[in-house]
Motif scaffolding. Structure first.
Motif, PDB file in Angstrom:
ATOM      1  N   LEU A   4       0.677  -1.244   0.087  1.00  0.00           N
ATOM      2  CA  LEU A   4       0.056   0.043   0.024  1.00  0.00           C
ATOM      3  C   LEU A   4       0.671   1.127   0.040  1.00  0.00           C
ATOM      4  N   LEU A   5       0.524   2.349  -0.979  1.00  0.00           N
ATOM      5  CA  LEU A   5       1.413   3.426  -0.959  1.00  0.00           C
ATOM      6  C   LEU A   5       0.571   4.546  -0.281  1.00  0.00           C
ATOM      7  N   PHE A   6      -0.589   4.643  -0.449  1.00  0.00           N
ATOM      8  CA  PHE A   6      -1.467   5.568   0.235  1.00  0.00           C
ATOM      9  C   PHE A   6      -3.061   5.296  -0.343  1.00  0.00           C
ATOM     10  N   HIS A   7      -4.046   5.809   0.518  1.00  0.00           N
ATOM     11  CA  HIS A   7      -5.401   5.886   0.241  1.00  0.00           C
ATOM     12  C   HIS A   7      -6.242   6.900   0.452  1.00  0.00           C
ATOM     13  N   TYR A   8      -7.236   7.233  -0.045  1.00  0.00           N
ATOM     14  CA  TYR A   8      -8.294   8.252   0.314  1.00  0.00           C
ATOM     15  C   TYR A   8      -9.583   8.032   0.950  1.00  0.00           C
ATOM     16  N   TYR A   9      -9.774   8.307   2.031  1.00  0.00           N
ATOM     17  CA  TYR A   9     -11.095   7.971   2.532  1.00  0.00           C
ATOM     18  C   TYR A   9     -11.995   9.226   2.413  1.00  0.00           C
ATOM     19  N   ASP A  10     -12.756   9.247   1.377  1.00  0.00           N
ATOM     20  CA  ASP A  10     -13.437  10.492   0.724  1.00  0.00           C
ATOM     21  C   ASP A  10     -12.301  11.500   0.236  1.00  0.00           C
ATOM     22  N   LYS A  11     -12.231  12.591   0.777  1.00  0.00           N
ATOM     23  CA  LYS A  11     -11.077  13.405   0.442  1.00  0.00           C
ATOM     24  C   LYS A  11      -9.873  13.457   1.206  1.00  0.00           C
ATOM     25  N   ASP A  12      -9.958  12.823   2.198  1.00  0.00           N
ATOM     26  CA  ASP A  12      -8.957  12.676   3.145  1.00  0.00           C
ATOM     27  C   ASP A  12      -7.908  11.625   2.735  1.00  0.00           C
ATOM     28  N   PHE A  13      -6.764  12.368   2.654  1.00  0.00           N
ATOM     29  CA  PHE A  13      -5.435  11.703   2.101  1.00  0.00           C
ATOM     30  C   PHE A  13      -4.577  11.029   3.205  1.00  0.00           C
ATOM     31  N   ASN A  14      -4.480   9.649   3.107  1.00  0.00           N
ATOM     32  CA  ASN A  14      -3.407   8.886   3.905  1.00  0.00           C
ATOM     33  C   ASN A  14      -2.326   8.141   3.429  1.00  0.00           C
ATOM     34  N   ASN A  15      -1.160   8.625   3.728  1.00  0.00           N
ATOM     35  CA  ASN A  15      -0.095   8.258   3.228  1.00  0.00           C
ATOM     36  C   ASN A  15       0.647   7.319   4.087  1.00  0.00           C
ATOM     37  N   GLU A  16       1.209   6.177   3.407  1.00  0.00           N
ATOM     38  CA  GLU A  16       1.740   5.305   4.365  1.00  0.00           C
ATOM     39  C   GLU A  16       3.252   5.773   4.756  1.00  0.00           C
ATOM     40  N   ALA A  17       3.774   5.434   5.747  1.00  0.00           N
ATOM     41  CA  ALA A  17       4.842   6.119   6.249  1.00  0.00           C
ATOM     42  C   ALA A  17       6.005   5.748   5.686  1.00  0.00           C
ATOM     43  N   ASP A  18       6.014   4.645   4.699  1.00  0.00           N
ATOM     44  CA  ASP A  18       7.451   4.479   4.044  1.00  0.00           C
ATOM     45  C   ASP A  18       7.167   4.791   2.556  1.00  0.00           C
ATOM     46  N   THR A  19       6.279   5.574   2.229  1.00  0.00           N
ATOM     47  CA  THR A  19       5.942   5.604   0.694  1.00  0.00           C
ATOM     48  C   THR A  19       6.672   7.010   0.502  1.00  0.00           C
ATOM     49  N   PRO A  20       7.605   6.800  -0.531  1.00  0.00           N
ATOM     50  CA  PRO A  20       8.538   7.578  -0.993  1.00  0.00           C
ATOM     51  C   PRO A  20       7.940   9.052  -1.151  1.00  0.00           C
ATOM     52  N   ASP A  21       8.564  10.142  -1.167  1.00  0.00           N
ATOM     53  CA  ASP A  21       8.014  11.628  -1.463  1.00  0.00           C
ATOM     54  C   ASP A  21       7.960  11.885  -2.818  1.00  0.00           C
ATOM     55  N   ASN A  22       8.480  10.943  -3.797  1.00  0.00           N
ATOM     56  CA  ASN A  22       8.256  10.762  -5.417  1.00  0.00           C
ATOM     57  C   ASN A  22       7.007  10.442  -5.659  1.00  0.00           C
ATOM     58  N   PHE A  23       6.249  10.001  -4.718  1.00  0.00           N
ATOM     59  CA  PHE A  23       4.676   9.564  -5.107  1.00  0.00           C
ATOM     60  C   PHE A  23       3.868  10.452  -4.412  1.00  0.00           C
ATOM     61  N   GLN A  24       3.048  11.009  -5.361  1.00  0.00           N
ATOM     62  CA  GLN A  24       1.920  11.848  -5.058  1.00  0.00           C
ATOM     63  C   GLN A  24       0.616  11.253  -5.695  1.00  0.00           C
ATOM     64  N   SER A  25      -0.290  11.728  -5.135  1.00  0.00           N
ATOM     65  CA  SER A  25      -1.733  11.233  -5.286  1.00  0.00           C
ATOM     66  C   SER A  25      -2.690  12.589  -5.543  1.00  0.00           C
ATOM     67  N   ARG A  26      -3.927  12.312  -6.176  1.00  0.00           N
ATOM     68  CA  ARG A  26      -4.797  13.347  -6.419  1.00  0.00           C
ATOM     69  C   ARG A  26      -6.380  12.647  -6.546  1.00  0.00           C
ATOM     70  N   ARG A  27      -7.243  13.147  -5.858  1.00  0.00           N
ATOM     71  CA  ARG A  27      -8.421  12.604  -6.090  1.00  0.00           C
ATOM     72  C   ARG A  27      -9.418  13.666  -6.309  1.00  0.00           C
ATOM     73  N   PRO A  28      -9.971  14.086  -7.484  1.00  0.00           N
ATOM     74  CA  PRO A  28     -10.261  15.226  -7.819  1.00  0.00           C
ATOM     75  C   PRO A  28     -12.031  15.120  -7.407  1.00  0.00           C
ATOM     76  N   ASN A  29     -12.699  13.767  -7.639  1.00  0.00           N
ATOM     77  CA  ASN A  29     -14.030  13.675  -7.244  1.00  0.00           C
ATOM     78  C   ASN A  29     -14.029  12.215  -6.773  1.00  0.00           C
ATOM     79  N   THR A  30     -15.341  11.659  -6.592  1.00  0.00           N
ATOM     80  CA  THR A  30     -15.372  10.153  -5.992  1.00  0.00           C
ATOM     81  C   THR A  30     -14.866   9.507  -6.659  1.00  0.00           C
ATOM     82  N   SER A  31     -15.101   9.517  -8.210  1.00  0.00           N
ATOM     83  CA  SER A  31     -14.929   8.445  -9.195  1.00  0.00           C
ATOM     84  C   SER A  31     -13.420   8.185  -9.857  1.00  0.00           C
ATOM     85  N   PHE A  32     -12.636   9.460  -9.612  1.00  0.00           N
ATOM     86  CA  PHE A  32     -11.213   9.514 -10.185  1.00  0.00           C
ATOM     87  C   PHE A  32     -10.255   9.419  -9.229  1.00  0.00           C
TER      88      PHE A  32
END
Lengths: 114, 112
Positions: free
Chosen positions: B45-73
């Motif tokens: 697991l790299l990260f997850h979104y609970y609704d709009k709340d972003f949750n990063n795993e502690a060991d996920t490198p900063d090189n990895f980012q995520s966006r969730r503009p809406n529920t579907s994407f």
């Protein structure tokens, strides 16, 4: 933190033979338990899950699994394997008091001999 | 059928060239996850979104980012891919945390 161990990295069985894939977990209480299957180059498909209740759960494709609290195990079984069952199988646990994130075992690769 | 869709299925990029992987879902699930899976290994697991709340795993490198503009994407951005980032990237969704996760087919990333 929870952990999952799948002791067998590879298993080979003959088509028509029975199958049991082992899964042991480490967690202070009863976690949610899952088995997923992954064919080469594909995503994961849920075979079955256990949350509570009857400790013998039935899944898709003729698979079943039994939760044994005393052994911290959730072994996957199938009475008669088909060639199409050849795939990677992952056991996973989700800890209800730790955000319910999935922790996967290392996987067991199943090969089926004709 | 309701499903989790990942595009593209195969992505080739050059060392250091930013890349974006896409995931969409028709399940209307509120949780979306990104996993990295290297050859013969379990998904990580790299990260997850609970609704709009972003949750990063502690060991996920900063090189990895995520966006969730809406529920579907949900998008996975790798800002400067290295050779070690070559892997299968799996998107998954669930209705709340702890329920079964539905996985997309994955995007296989090659870094040249």
């Amino acid at each position: 933190a929870q952990s999952v161990t799948q002791p067998d990295i590879h298993i080979t069985v003959s088509e028509g033979a029975s199958l049991e894939l082992r899964c042991n977990y480490s967690y202070g209480a009863t976690p949610y338990l899952f088995w997923y299957v992954q064919s080469p180059g594909q995503g994961l498909q849920l075979l079955l899950k256990y949350f509570s209740g009857d400790t013998l759960v039935q899944g898709i494709k003729g698979f079943e699994a039994e939760f044994k609290r005393s052994q911290s195990s959730f072994n996957l079984r199938k009475p008669s394997v088909h060639w199409s069952d050849a795939a990677e199988y992952f056991c996973a646990v989700a800890a209800p008091n730790a955000g319910n994130m999935l922790t996967f075992g290392g996987g067991t690769r199943l090969m089926v001999k004709p | 059928d309701a499903m989790v869709i990942q595009n593209p299925r195969y992505q080739v990029t050059q060392f250091g060239k930013p890349v974006t992987l896409s995931c969409s879902q028709t399940l209307n699930h509120n949780v979306m996850y990104w996993y990295q899976q290297k050859s013969s290994q379990a998904p990580k697991l790299l990260f997850h979104y609970y609704d709009k709340d972003f949750n990063n795993e502690a060991d996920t490198p900063d090189n990895f980012q995520s966006r969730r503009p809406n529920t579907s994407f949900c998008f996975l951005d790798i800002r400067s891919p290295g050779l070690g980032d070559a892997a299968m990237y799996l998107c998954a969704t669930s209705k709340n945390q702890g329920n079964e996760q539905f996985f997309g087919p994955g995007t296989r990333l090659t870094v040249l």
